[in-house]
Scaffold this motif. Structure first.
Motif, PDB file in Angstrom:
ATOM      1  N   ASP A 131       0.807  -1.213   0.000  1.00 13.33           N
ATOM      2  CA  ASP A 131       0.000   0.000   0.000  1.00 13.33           C
ATOM      3  C   ASP A 131       0.846   1.272   0.000  1.00 13.33           C
ATOM      4  OD1 ASP A 131       0.965  -0.388   2.548  1.00 13.33           O
ATOM      5  OD2 ASP A 131      -0.907   0.103   3.576  1.00 13.33           O
ATOM      6  N   VAL A 132       2.169   1.123  -0.162  1.00  9.16           N
ATOM      7  CA  VAL A 132       3.071   2.267  -0.304  1.00  9.16           C
ATOM      8  C   VAL A 132       3.406   2.439  -1.782  1.00  9.16           C
ATOM      9  CG1 VAL A 132       5.362   3.199   0.241  1.00  9.16           C
ATOM     10  CG2 VAL A 132       4.052   1.990   2.002  1.00  9.16           C
ATOM     11  N   GLN A 133       3.357   3.669  -2.291  1.00  5.25           N
ATOM     12  CA  GLN A 133       3.715   3.935  -3.682  1.00  5.25           C
ATOM     13  C   GLN A 133       5.202   4.282  -3.752  1.00  5.25           C
ATOM     14  OE1 GLN A 133       1.853   4.010  -6.860  1.00  5.25           O
ATOM     15  NE2 GLN A 133       4.027   3.947  -7.353  1.00  5.25           N
ATOM     16  N   PHE A 134       5.966   3.431  -4.420  1.00  5.84           N
ATOM     17  CA  PHE A 134       7.393   3.677  -4.633  1.00  5.84           C
ATOM     18  C   PHE A 134       7.590   4.229  -6.045  1.00  5.84           C
ATOM     19  CE2 PHE A 134       7.151   0.443  -1.380  1.00  5.84           C
ATOM     20  CZ  PHE A 134       8.189   0.740  -0.516  1.00  5.84           C
ATOM     21  N   TYR A 135       8.593   5.090  -6.202  1.00  9.20           N
ATOM     22  CA  TYR A 135       8.904   5.595  -7.545  1.00  9.20           C
ATOM     23  C   TYR A 135      10.346   6.075  -7.590  1.00  9.20           C
ATOM     24  CZ  TYR A 135       8.457  10.462  -5.899  1.00  9.20           C
ATOM     25  OH  TYR A 135       8.630  11.658  -5.230  1.00  9.20           O
ATOM     26  N   ASP A 136      10.905   6.116  -8.790  1.00  5.52           N
ATOM     27  CA  ASP A 136      12.288   6.554  -8.987  1.00  5.52           C
ATOM     28  C   ASP A 136      12.487   7.057 -10.404  1.00  5.52           C
ATOM     29  OD1 ASP A 136      13.914   6.279  -6.660  1.00  5.52           O
ATOM     30  OD2 ASP A 136      13.877   4.088  -6.858  1.00  5.52           O
ATOM     31  N   TYR A 137      13.564   7.805 -10.577  1.00  4.69           N
ATOM     32  CA  TYR A 137      14.127   8.087 -11.896  1.00  4.69           C
ATOM     33  C   TYR A 137      15.280   7.104 -12.093  1.00  4.69           C
ATOM     34  CZ  TYR A 137      11.833  12.675 -11.349  1.00  4.69           C
ATOM     35  OH  TYR A 137      10.929  13.690 -11.142  1.00  4.69           O
ATOM     36  N   THR A 138      15.523   6.676 -13.333  1.00  2.00           N
ATOM     37  CA  THR A 138      16.612   5.732 -13.579  1.00  2.00           C
ATOM     38  C   THR A 138      17.247   5.991 -14.935  1.00  2.00           C
ATOM     39  OG1 THR A 138      17.231   3.387 -13.717  1.00  2.00           O
ATOM     40  CG2 THR A 138      15.049   3.996 -14.575  1.00  2.00           C
ATOM     41  N   LYS A 139      18.532   5.678 -15.028  1.00  2.00           N
ATOM     42  CA  LYS A 139      19.249   5.732 -16.304  1.00  2.00           C
ATOM     43  C   LYS A 139      19.546   4.332 -16.825  1.00  2.00           C
ATOM     44  CE  LYS A 139      21.352  10.164 -15.168  1.00  2.00           C
ATOM     45  NZ  LYS A 139      20.765  10.251 -13.808  1.00  2.00           N
ATOM     46  N   ILE A 140      19.095   3.326 -16.125  1.00  2.00           N
ATOM     47  CA  ILE A 140      19.315   1.937 -16.546  1.00  2.00           C
ATOM     48  C   ILE A 140      18.126   1.533 -17.416  1.00  2.00           C
ATOM     49  CG2 ILE A 140      19.709  -0.424 -15.776  1.00  2.00           C
ATOM     50  CD1 ILE A 140      20.726   0.739 -13.112  1.00  2.00           C
ATOM     51  N   VAL A 141      18.322   1.576 -18.713  1.00  2.00           N
ATOM     52  CA  VAL A 141      17.213   1.434 -19.669  1.00  2.00           C
ATOM     53  C   VAL A 141      16.519   0.084 -19.544  1.00  2.00           C
ATOM     54  CG1 VAL A 141      16.585   1.461 -22.119  1.00  2.00           C
ATOM     55  CG2 VAL A 141      18.320   3.050 -21.256  1.00  2.00           C
ATOM     56  N   LYS A 142      17.267  -0.962 -19.259  1.00  2.00           N
ATOM     57  CA  LYS A 142      16.652  -2.306 -19.191  1.00  2.00           C
ATOM     58  C   LYS A 142      15.591  -2.383 -18.100  1.00  2.00           C
ATOM     59  CE  LYS A 142      20.127  -4.432 -16.132  1.00  2.00           C
ATOM     60  NZ  LYS A 142      21.146  -5.510 -16.026  1.00  2.00           N
ATOM     61  N   ARG A 143      15.641  -1.488 -17.132  1.00  2.00           N
ATOM     62  CA  ARG A 143      14.636  -1.517 -16.070  1.00  2.00           C
ATOM     63  C   ARG A 143      13.249  -1.182 -16.615  1.00  2.00           C
ATOM     64  NH1 ARG A 143      16.398   1.950 -11.016  1.00  2.00           N
ATOM     65  NH2 ARG A 143      14.961   0.536  -9.922  1.00  2.00           N
ATOM     66  N   ALA A 144      13.188  -0.432 -17.721  1.00  2.00           N
ATOM     67  CA  ALA A 144      11.895  -0.085 -18.321  1.00  2.00           C
ATOM     68  C   ALA A 144      11.194  -1.321 -18.879  1.00  2.00           C
ATOM     69  CB  ALA A 144      12.090   0.946 -19.432  1.00  2.00           C
ATOM     70  N   TYR A 145      11.972  -2.351 -19.214  1.00  2.00           N
ATOM     71  CA  TYR A 145      11.416  -3.580 -19.794  1.00  2.00           C
ATOM     72  C   TYR A 145      11.198  -4.667 -18.744  1.00  2.00           C
ATOM     73  CZ  TYR A 145      12.825  -1.500 -24.268  1.00  2.00           C
ATOM     74  OH  TYR A 145      12.975  -0.660 -25.348  1.00  2.00           O
TER      75      TYR A 145
END
Length: 234
Positions: A131-145
């Protein structure tokens, strides 16, 4: 209320979204070239590729204070020397923070990578706090997939220091609907690389953004405004 690793209400960006609905906790560490046991460790693995080491937000706002930098160094050394103890402390911080949010009837939001790029989707922490919303910015492109926990939202960070990296970020947006954050030197354009630009400086609640857009940010801090590496776009 004291936390060992996270901070609440002390970030100029996240507090814009704090209020009656959301409250954000964020964790800052040293992202680049930390020496530990004779080896250099980068907690932001793509810093060289993206050219963001110099204009990094680690130096913006409170990051200009030596006491703040020492605190981030302490957390980083803890992470490198005692990973289990560090993660236990992070879980404890989130537990206390979540309890505070529930008491005040607001949605708890946690950004574990304030100035790092650690793949927390592999930690199991998100599953402990559904029930906690986690979020981040990332430069590791593979994480998007990757198959991320449903309560973990990522925004890719764009840079033109190396155009193959820039193109891979843009492709990931088109392939997956993930958003990319782009730092502009002076003001935000209406579109960038064929995508609509939204104002990412209004708040830091990236999980509320529409999909497949550019999250436009204006360069902050002297180093970022003068950056010529390709990380900041004219």
């Amino acid at each position: 209320m004291t936390y060992q690793l996270i901070g609440v209400g002390n970030n100029a960006k996240t507090i814009k979204g704090d209020g009656a609905e959301y409250l954000t906790a964020i964790k800052y560490m040293q992202p680049y070239k930390t020496m530990f046991k004779g080896k250099v460790h980068n907690l932001c693995a793509m810093a060289d590729m993206a050219g963001c080491a110099e204009p990094c937000l680690r130096w913006a706002g409170r990051g200009q204070m030596s006491s703040v930098q020492r605190g981030r160094e302490r957390k980083t050394m803890w992470y490198l020397s005692d990973r289990v103890g560090f993660m236990d402390a992070l879980v404890n911080d989130i537990t206390v923070f979540r309890r505070r949010c529930i008491k005040n009837a607001v949605q708890p939001c946690v950004r574990p990578n304030g100035t790092s790029d650690i793949m927390y989707e592999k930690s199991g922490i998100m599953e402990q706090f559904p029930d906690v919303q986690f979020y981040d910015y990332t430069k590791i492109v593979k994480r998007a997939y990757a198959d991320l926990p449903p309560n973990y939202h990522l925004t890719l960070s764009y840079s033109e220091k190396h155009m193959d990296y820039a193109d891979s970020v843009h492709k990931a947006v088109l392939d997956t609907g993930v958003n990319m954050a782009v730092v502009f030197r002076h003001s935000l354009p209406d579109t960038f690389r064929g995508l609509r630009v939204i104002d990412g400086d209004k708040d830091d609640l990236r999980f509320l953004d529409p999909k497949g857009v550019v999250v436009g940010l204006v360069a902050k801090g002297k180093k970022a405004k003068q950056d010529k590496s390709g990380f900041v776009i004219n």
